[in-house]
Design an enzyme around this catalytic site. Structure first.
Site, PDB file in Angstrom:
ATOM      1  N   ARG A 166       0.820  -1.217   0.000  1.00 43.18           N
ATOM      2  CA  ARG A 166       0.000   0.000   0.000  1.00 43.18           C
ATOM      3  C   ARG A 166       0.852   1.266   0.000  1.00 43.18           C
ATOM      4  O   ARG A 166       0.629   2.180  -0.795  1.00 43.18           O
ATOM      5  CB  ARG A 166      -0.871   0.048   1.247  1.00 43.18           C
ATOM      6  N   ILE A 167       1.816   1.330   0.939  1.00 45.66           N
ATOM      7  CA  ILE A 167       2.590   2.576   1.075  1.00 45.66           C
ATOM      8  C   ILE A 167       3.524   2.754  -0.126  1.00 45.66           C
ATOM      9  O   ILE A 167       3.619   3.855  -0.685  1.00 45.66           O
ATOM     10  CB  ILE A 167       3.349   2.613   2.424  1.00 45.66           C
ATOM     11  N   ARG A 187       8.760  -9.045  -3.526  1.00 46.55           N
ATOM     12  CA  ARG A 187       8.793 -10.510  -3.687  1.00 46.55           C
ATOM     13  C   ARG A 187       7.907 -10.941  -4.851  1.00 46.55           C
ATOM     14  O   ARG A 187       8.296 -11.703  -5.711  1.00 46.55           O
ATOM     15  CB  ARG A 187       8.297 -11.171  -2.414  1.00 46.55           C
ATOM     16  N   THR A 247      11.280   5.246   5.640  1.00 47.82           N
ATOM     17  CA  THR A 247      10.151   5.525   6.535  1.00 47.82           C
ATOM     18  C   THR A 247       9.515   4.199   6.973  1.00 47.82           C
ATOM     19  O   THR A 247       8.373   4.186   7.435  1.00 47.82           O
ATOM     20  CB  THR A 247       9.082   6.425   5.852  1.00 47.82           C
ATOM     21  N   ARG A 249      11.345   0.715   8.601  1.00 51.47           N
ATOM     22  CA  ARG A 249      11.928   0.336   9.892  1.00 51.47           C
ATOM     23  C   ARG A 249      13.448   0.452   9.796  1.00 51.47           C
ATOM     24  O   ARG A 249      14.050   0.046   8.795  1.00 51.47           O
ATOM     25  CB  ARG A 249      11.564  -1.111  10.252  1.00 51.47           C
ATOM     26  N   GLU A 278      15.380   2.848  18.254  1.00 56.32           N
ATOM     27  CA  GLU A 278      14.666   4.076  18.652  1.00 56.32           C
ATOM     28  C   GLU A 278      14.445   4.107  20.171  1.00 56.32           C
ATOM     29  O   GLU A 278      14.199   3.048  20.748  1.00 56.32           O
ATOM     30  CB  GLU A 278      13.317   4.141  17.936  1.00 56.32           C
ATOM     31  N   HIS A 296      10.440   9.416  13.794  1.00 52.81           N
ATOM     32  CA  HIS A 296       9.323   8.487  13.535  1.00 52.81           C
ATOM     33  C   HIS A 296       7.973   9.220  13.437  1.00 52.81           C
ATOM     34  O   HIS A 296       7.084   9.019  14.271  1.00 52.81           O
ATOM     35  CB  HIS A 296       9.273   7.387  14.608  1.00 52.81           C
ATOM     36  N   GLY A 298       6.076   9.201  10.505  1.00 46.92           N
ATOM     37  CA  GLY A 298       5.337   8.710   9.330  1.00 46.92           C
ATOM     38  C   GLY A 298       3.829   8.854   9.421  1.00 46.92           C
ATOM     39  O   GLY A 298       3.175   9.370   8.521  1.00 46.92           O
TER      40      GLY A 298
HETATM   41  C1  8YV Z   1       3.054   4.116  13.948  1.00 51.90           C
HETATM   42  C2  8YV Z   1       4.362   2.787  12.237  1.00 51.90           C
HETATM   43  O1  8YV Z   1       2.986   5.383  14.400  1.00 51.90           O
HETATM   44  O2  8YV Z   1       2.235   1.813  12.003  1.00 51.90           O
HETATM   45  C3  8YV Z   1       3.434   1.675  11.967  1.00 51.90           C
HETATM   46  O3  8YV Z   1       3.941   0.579  11.684  1.00 51.90           O
HETATM   47  O4  8YV Z   1       5.497   2.688  12.032  1.00 51.90           O
HETATM   48  C4  8YV Z   1       3.986   4.104  12.799  1.00 51.90           C
HETATM   49  O5  8YV Z   1       3.737   5.004  11.794  1.00 51.90           O
HETATM   50  C5  8YV Z   1       3.532   3.234  15.063  1.00 51.90           C
HETATM   51  O6  8YV Z   1       3.777   1.941  14.648  1.00 51.90           O
HETATM   52  C6  8YV Z   1       2.541   3.197  16.190  1.00 51.90           C
HETATM   53  O7  8YV Z   1       2.612   1.985  16.892  1.00 51.90           O
END
Ligand code: 8YV
Length: 335
Positions: A166-167, A187, A247, A249, A278, A296, A298
Site C-alpha cells: 500500500r505505502i 517478492r 520511513t 523500519r 529508537e 518516527h 510517518g
Molecule cells: C506508527 C508505524 O505510528 O504503524 C506503523 O507501523 O510505524 C507508525 O507510523 C507506530 O507503529 C505506532 O505503533
C-alpha cells in the site's frame, strides 16, 4: 439477570500501553472495560505484565517489545493483541499464535500520511531544505548567489522502491507527479494493471535494481528476511550520487555502514524517519549535513492517529462479538 447487567459483563477488559487520542480513549471507555495509560509514560515489561492481569485484550504500540519471553508471562486471560500501528515486528506473532492469542494491526489508514512524509524527505534531502532552513535561522545567510547551496533535481530521476504494498504504491503515485521514474523490487510482481498505472518497472533482483537508480525508498516490513537487507554490500551497489529514504523500519539498513558511506561521499544523502534502536539515533548519522533525520513521524497526523485508534476499536469489537476480525495477522501472509 437484567439485559444491561448481562451486556456490561460482556464488555472485554482492554488494557492500553500508551496514551491514545482523546476521542479514541472516550470510545474505548464507552465500549470496553478500559484500563488506559493516564500518564503517557512508556511502560516497563513488568508494568505490561501487571496491567494484563485479568485482561482480555492488550493494545500495544511500536515501542513495546512484545517478544516470546513476555508473551510467555502473559496471563491466560489475554486472547487478543490489538496493535496500534501497522508494523508488527515488535510482536512475536508466532509466540502469540502458539498461545492461541490473535494479533491485529491497523493497515490502510496511515498509507497516505506515510507516503506524504516519504515524499517530503525525498525532496528535502536533494534540495537541502533542512540545511538551508538551519542556515537561514542562524543569520549566516549572506545573500543569493548563482552557485549558493545547490542541490539536485528530482524530476527525471529514477526512484527504486523496496516493497510495493500500500505505502510503496502511494509513494509511486506521488513520485509520478514529480516526473520521477518508478522502479520497484517486491517478492511478488504487482498486478499488471497497477504496474501500468504507475508506469513502474519491476526488478526481480534487488541488487540489479540498486545499480540503476538515483533515489531509493524503503517500504517493506521488518522481518527475518529484511533485517539489514541494505547491508554494506548492497549499499555499495547504489550509484555514488544516490539518496536513500527510510520511513519503514530502521533495522532494514545497516546504519553504521550507511553513516560511513554518507560521510565519505560514497552515497549522497539520506532521509530517515526510523532507526534500528529508537529513540536512539546512530550518532554518526546526526553529524552529517547530508542526513535529514526526523523522529518516527510517518503516521503522525491527528487524522491518521484517530483512524488507527478506530481500527483498533473495530478489531476489538469484532473479536468480542465473535465476528471475523478485519485486520487479523495471518502468519506467513504479507501485511
Ligand atoms: C506508527 C508505524 O505510528 O504503524 C506503523 O507501523 O510505524 C507508525 O507510523 C507506530 O507503529 C505506532 O505503533
Amino acid at each position: 439477570m437484567k439485559y444491561r447487567e448481562w451486556h456490561e459483563m460482556k464488555k472485554p477488559i482492554v488494557v492500553v500501553t500508551h496514551k491514545l487520542p482523546a476521542v479514541i480513549e472516550t470510545r474505548m471507555k464507552e465500549l470496553f472495560d478500559a484500563n488506559l495509560n493516564a500518564t503517557g509514560m512508556q511502560m516497563s515489561r513488568d508494568q505490561i505484565i501487571s496491567i494484563c492481569d485479568g485482561a482480555d485484550v492488550l493494545v500495544p504500540s511500536v515501542t513495546d517489545k512484545i517478544d516470546a519471553a513476555l508473551i510467555e508471562r502473559f496471563p491466560g486471560s489475554v486472547k487478543l493483541i490489538a496493535n496500534f500501528g501497522v508494523g508488527v515486528n515488535h510482536i512475536d506473532c508466532n509466540a502469540a499464535a502458539a498461545r492461541g492469542i490473535i494479533v491485529t494491526n491497523t493497515p490502510g489508514v496511515l498509507t497516505e500520511d506515510t507516503a506524504d512524509l516519504t515524499i517530503a524527505l525525498l525532496i528535502s534531502v536533494p534540495r537541502r531544505l533542512v540545511e538551508g532552513a538551519r542556515l537561514a535561522r542562524t543569520g549566516k545567510w549572506t545573500g543569493w548567489r548563482p552557485t549558493f547551496m545547490l542541490g539536485y533535481r528530482v524530476n527525471g530521476k529514477r526512484l527504486g522502491i523496496i516493497g510495493m504494498g500500500r505505502i510503496g504504491q502511494a509513494v509511486a503515485r506521488r513520485a509520478q507527479g514529480f516526473g520521477i521514474q518508478v522502479h520497484y523490487h517486491n517478492r511478488n510482481r504487482v498486478h499488471q494493471e497497477i504496474e501500468g498505472e504507475l508506469e513502474a518497472t519491476w526488478w526481480e533482483s534487488l541488487d540489479e535494481m540498486l545499480e540503476h537508480i538515483d533515489l531509493l525508498s524503503i517500504h517493506c516490513p521488518l522481518t527475518q528476511e529484511t533485517q539489514q537487507l541494505l547491508n554494506s554490500e548492497r549499499l555499495d551497489c547504489l550509484p555514488k550520487h544516490s539518496v536513500i529514504i527510510n520511513t519503514a523500519r530502521g533495522g532494514i539498513i545497516d546504519e553504521a555502514a550507511l553513516a560511513e558511506r554518507l560521510a565519505s561521499g560514497r552515497l549522497a544523502g539520506a532521509g530517515l524517519d526510523v532507526y534500528a534502536n529508537e529513540p536512539q539515533i546512530h550518532p554518526a548519522l546526526l553529524e552529517l549535513d547530508n542526513v535529514v533525520a526526523i523522529p518516527h513521524l510517518g503516521s503522525a497526523t491527528h487524522e491518521g492517529r484517530i483512524a488507527m485508534g478506530e481500527k483498533v476499536v473495530m478489531n476489538i469489537r469484532a473479536f468480542a462479538d465473535g465476528h471475523t476480525i478485519p485486520d487479523r495477522i495471518l502468519i506467513g501472509v504479507d501485511i
